[in-house]
Structures are given as structure tokens and as C-alpha cells.
Design a protein around this motif. Structure first.
Motif, short mmCIF file in Angstrom:
data_model
loop_
_atom_site.label_atom_id
_atom_site.label_comp_id
_atom_site.label_asym_id
_atom_site.label_seq_id
_atom_site.Cartn_x
_atom_site.Cartn_y
_atom_site.Cartn_z
N TYR A 59 0.84 -1.20 0.00
CA TYR A 59 0.00 0.00 0.00
C TYR A 59 0.87 1.26 0.00
O TYR A 59 2.03 1.23 0.40
CB TYR A 59 -0.99 0.00 1.17
N ALA A 66 -4.06 6.79 3.85
CA ALA A 66 -3.28 5.86 4.68
C ALA A 66 -3.03 6.47 6.05
O ALA A 66 -3.13 5.78 7.08
CB ALA A 66 -1.96 5.51 4.00
N ILE A 79 -5.64 -3.41 6.24
CA ILE A 79 -5.00 -2.79 5.07
C ILE A 79 -5.72 -3.21 3.79
O ILE A 79 -6.00 -2.38 2.92
CB ILE A 79 -3.50 -3.14 5.03
N MET A 83 -7.54 -0.76 1.15
CA MET A 83 -7.20 -0.71 -0.28
C MET A 83 -8.42 -0.97 -1.15
O MET A 83 -8.57 -0.35 -2.20
CB MET A 83 -6.07 -1.69 -0.60
N LEU A 89 -4.81 3.71 -2.58
CA LEU A 89 -3.82 3.17 -1.65
C LEU A 89 -3.01 2.01 -2.24
O LEU A 89 -2.01 1.61 -1.67
CB LEU A 89 -4.50 2.70 -0.37
N ILE A 90 -3.44 1.46 -3.36
CA ILE A 90 -2.75 0.32 -3.97
C ILE A 90 -1.44 0.80 -4.59
O ILE A 90 -1.44 1.68 -5.46
CB ILE A 90 -3.64 -0.35 -5.04
N GLU A 91 -0.33 0.23 -4.14
CA GLU A 91 0.97 0.56 -4.74
C GLU A 91 0.96 0.09 -6.18
O GLU A 91 0.47 -0.99 -6.49
CB GLU A 91 2.11 -0.12 -3.96
#
Length: 114
Positions: A59, A66, A79, A83, A89-91
Motif C-alpha cells: 500500500y 493511509a 490494510i 485498499m 492506496l494500492i501501490e
């Protein structure tokens, strides 16, 4: 080989990873703009589990959501919930192939699953 990329066209790292995919011979690329078509919580959990990736490592820690949700202190379930509710928030990028799953940070990391 099919490769699915969870992509944000506004992100330079995501664009670089997409370029790697498009330049690799024999790769059929499926682009999922995850901010427009977010993965479900179950899909997030399955993809990260398949890649051996902890939600904590997947994340975007610098996002306001966050911080507001205090994810630094949260467990993996919270988490994943966050997401799913807030896909920002998703990397990114996330690349999924038959060989595995990688987060493209740096973009060259995706080569491991090509």
C-alpha cells in the motif's frame, strides 16, 4: 504469455512498467486502470498471496487516506479493507503473469515474472 498490469497512467513508474511489457516480445498485455476498475478485496488478497507480497508492503504509505486510517498500525486485514475501499492506496504498478506477481518498484522488477 499474458501479463496483466494494474496501471495508473498518471504514474511515471506505471508508465515505465507498461513500456517494458509492450516492448517485450510475446507478451499479451491486459491493462487494468485500477482507479477506474478497482480490484475486489478478495482479488487483492489472492494476488498478493500468490506473489508472496504482504499487504503492508503493497500500500502507498504516503497517501492521505493511509495516514487518516492509521494504516501504519493496522493489520493485513485492515490494510486490504482500506485498499478495497480506497484504491488510491494500492501501490502501483502490479504485474501478474503465469510466472508470478511483482510490484513494479522499480519498474525493472517486473522482468522477474516475464
Amino acid at each position: 504469455m499474458k501479463a496483466t498490469i494494474w496501471h495508473n497512467p498518471r504514474c511515471s513508474k506505471s508508465r515505465q512498467a507498461l513500456a517494458i511489457l509492450e516492448e517485450t516480445p510475446g507478451i499479451d498485455v491486459e491493462i487494468v486502470e485500477y482507479l477506474k476498475t478497482p480490484p475486489s478485496r478478495a482479488e487483492l488478497a489472492a494476488v498478493y498471496a500468490r506473489g508472496g507480497i504482504s499487504p503492508r508492503d503493497a500500500y502507498r504509505k504516503g497517501e492521505e487516506e493511509a495516514k487518516a486510517l492509521n494504516l501504519a498500525e493496522a493489520d493485513d486485514n485492515a490494510i486490504l479493507d482500506a485498499m478495497a475501499a480506497h484504491p488510491i492506496l494500492i501501490e502501483r504498478p502490479v504485474v501478474v503473469t503465469d510466472k508470478g506477481v511483482r510490484i513494479g518498484r522499480p519498474p525493472e522488477a517486473i522482468r522477474e515474472v516475464l
